[in-house]
Design an enzyme around this catalytic site. Structure first.
Site, PDB file in Angstrom:
ATOM      1  N   TYR A 144      43.268  43.301  38.974  1.00  0.00           N
ATOM      2  CA  TYR A 144      41.924  43.384  38.441  1.00  0.00           C
ATOM      3  C   TYR A 144      40.910  44.008  39.448  1.00  0.00           C
ATOM      4  O   TYR A 144      40.393  45.154  39.181  1.00  0.00           O
ATOM      5  CB  TYR A 144      41.405  42.042  38.056  1.00  0.00           C
ATOM      6  CG  TYR A 144      40.037  42.009  37.315  1.00  0.00           C
ATOM      7  CD1 TYR A 144      39.912  42.549  35.804  1.00  0.00           C
ATOM      8  CD2 TYR A 144      38.923  41.483  37.689  1.00  0.00           C
ATOM      9  CE1 TYR A 144      38.632  42.310  35.524  1.00  0.00           C
ATOM     10  CE2 TYR A 144      37.662  41.404  37.039  1.00  0.00           C
ATOM     11  CZ  TYR A 144      37.435  42.115  36.017  1.00  0.00           C
ATOM     12  OH  TYR A 144      36.654  42.017  35.460  1.00  0.00           O
ATOM     13  N   ASP A 272      40.572  32.856  45.586  1.00  0.00           N
ATOM     14  CA  ASP A 272      39.426  32.316  44.896  1.00  0.00           C
ATOM     15  C   ASP A 272      38.168  32.719  45.823  1.00  0.00           C
ATOM     16  O   ASP A 272      37.782  32.084  46.950  1.00  0.00           O
ATOM     17  CB  ASP A 272      39.178  30.680  44.365  1.00  0.00           C
ATOM     18  CG  ASP A 272      38.253  30.423  43.420  1.00  0.00           C
ATOM     19  OD1 ASP A 272      37.947  31.389  42.934  1.00  0.00           O
ATOM     20  OD2 ASP A 272      38.190  29.280  43.243  1.00  0.00           O
TER      21      ASP A 272
END
Ligand code: NAD
Ligand code: UDP
Length: 323
Positions: A144, A272
């Protein structure tokens, strides 16, 4: 009246954008392959003669005469974009090439829905557009993040080499009605968990931060960006600078839903980002004073009402995304 193409038009952001463009009396063509989008998001628009919904995958070329293109097609939640990572990067890269090629041929303006993920796990806080980012090129989020970074490069090169009229916005975490109920994003997950009385799942310590923008503020920013003159190409951050920890978000959702759910802590997800907050000085300057109007609590109340109704009227199993 302009004719406008919206790729990803049946998705969360795309459906709101189509609605707004139609309300401004434009003619809208929405392209979607229905991977994470759903006809139910735009069903209320189908009776409008100025709206067309077309099943098409933007990894293949598409030919049409339009004045403006909003390129939104791409799964946006980690659960969805990691489902078929090769397809995700193809969508960003080949989709950008196809939409830029189209814009070049028909001399349309084209806006890329880029993302705060281009900053990766940022070492500069808040994030300014001049920051180049800290992205892992080989991790599970790379399909992504790097796909979107490559799309930005393609936009800049088509602009420099072929004078294509481009606009790039970097969207920060956005939420609201019509988020996909099984997309695993934090706002939809926590709201559904709270409404169903299930445990609220925090990944990691819950001290990681995000800045949440309500959908209407994003759509306003997108429309204003498209309207800027050709000298404004971006990238421009479009997000809400009010920053919250994930733990604070969980607590607020429990309070607003009056839920008996308890908050539990699960292992952190890989790569993250620990913090995220947009610097929106540039957006304020080039988008005629644009800034977000909707406070988190107000936006959450509307989103909770949407999911509450959805859970009462449909079953979550009907909303499984398709391969
Ligand atoms: P979404 O998953 O609801 O919408 C994406 C839409 O694109 C869906 O309708 C999906 O079916 C469609 N799509 C996916 N691959 C396609 C393909 N190959 N061909 C045609 N259609 C395809 O996600 P969203 O939140 O509405 O995001 C829209 C855009 O905004 C995405 O490009 C995303 O990267 C960007 N963005 C969103 C956020 C956010 O917080 N919502 C943040 C940053 C960037
Ligand atoms: N998150 C969480 N529980 C969930 C879903 C997400 O704690 O059920 C966390 C996630 O690890 C991240 C943040 O919430 O730190 C935002 O996640 P999301 O998938 O919404 O967006 P992104 O990571 O792309 O910003």
């Amino acid at each position: 009246m302009k004719r406008v193409l919206v790729t990803g038009g049946a998705g969360f952001v795309g459906s709101h954008l189509c609605e707004r463009l139609l309300a401004e009396n434009h003619e809208v063509v929405a392209l979607d392959n229905f991977f994470t989008g759903d006809k139910r998001n735009v069903i209320h628009l189908l009776k409008n003669p100025y709206f067309e919904l077309i099943r098409h995958d933007i990894t293949h070329p598409y030919f049409i005469e339009v004045d403006e293109i909003y390129n939104l097609a791409c799964p946006a939640s980690p659960v969805h974009y990691q489902y078929n990572p090769i397809k995700t990067i193809k969508t960003s890269v080949m989709g950008a090439i196809n939409m830029l090629g189209l814009a070049k041929r028909i001399k349309a303006k084209v806006l890329q829905a880029s993302t705060s993920e281009v900053y990766g796990d940022p070492e500069v806080h808040p994030q300014v557009e001049g920051y180049w980012g800290n992205v892992n090129p080989i991790g599970i989020r790379s399909c992504y993040d790097e796909g979107k970074r490559c799309a930005e490069t393609l936009f800049m090169d088509y602009h420099r080499q072929n004078k294509v009229r481009i606009k790039i916005i970097r969207i920060f975490n956005t939420y609201g009605p019509r988020m996909h109920p099984s997309d695993g994003r934090v706002v939809s997950n926590f709201i559904i968990q709270a409404l169903q009385g299930r445990d609220i799942t925090i990944y990691g310590t819950g001290n990681q931060t995000r800045s949440f923008q309500y959908i209407d503020d994003l759509v306003e920013g997108m429309i204003r960006m498209m309207r800027t003159d050709d000298s404004v190409i971006g990238p421009v951050n479009v997000g809400n600078p009010d920053e919250f920890t994930i733990k604070e978000l969980a607590e607020q959702i429990v309070k607003l839903t009056n839920s008996a759910s308890k908050i539990i802590y699960l292992p952190p997800s890989s790569d993250d980002p620990t913090q995220r907050k947009p610097d929106i000085s540039k957006a304020k300057e080039v988008l005629s004073g644009w800034e977000p109007n909707v406070k988190l609590e107000q936006g959450l109340i509307k989103t909770i009402a949407y999911f509450d109704d959805l859970l009462k009227t449909t079953s979550l199993s009907e909303w499984k995304y398709r391969s």
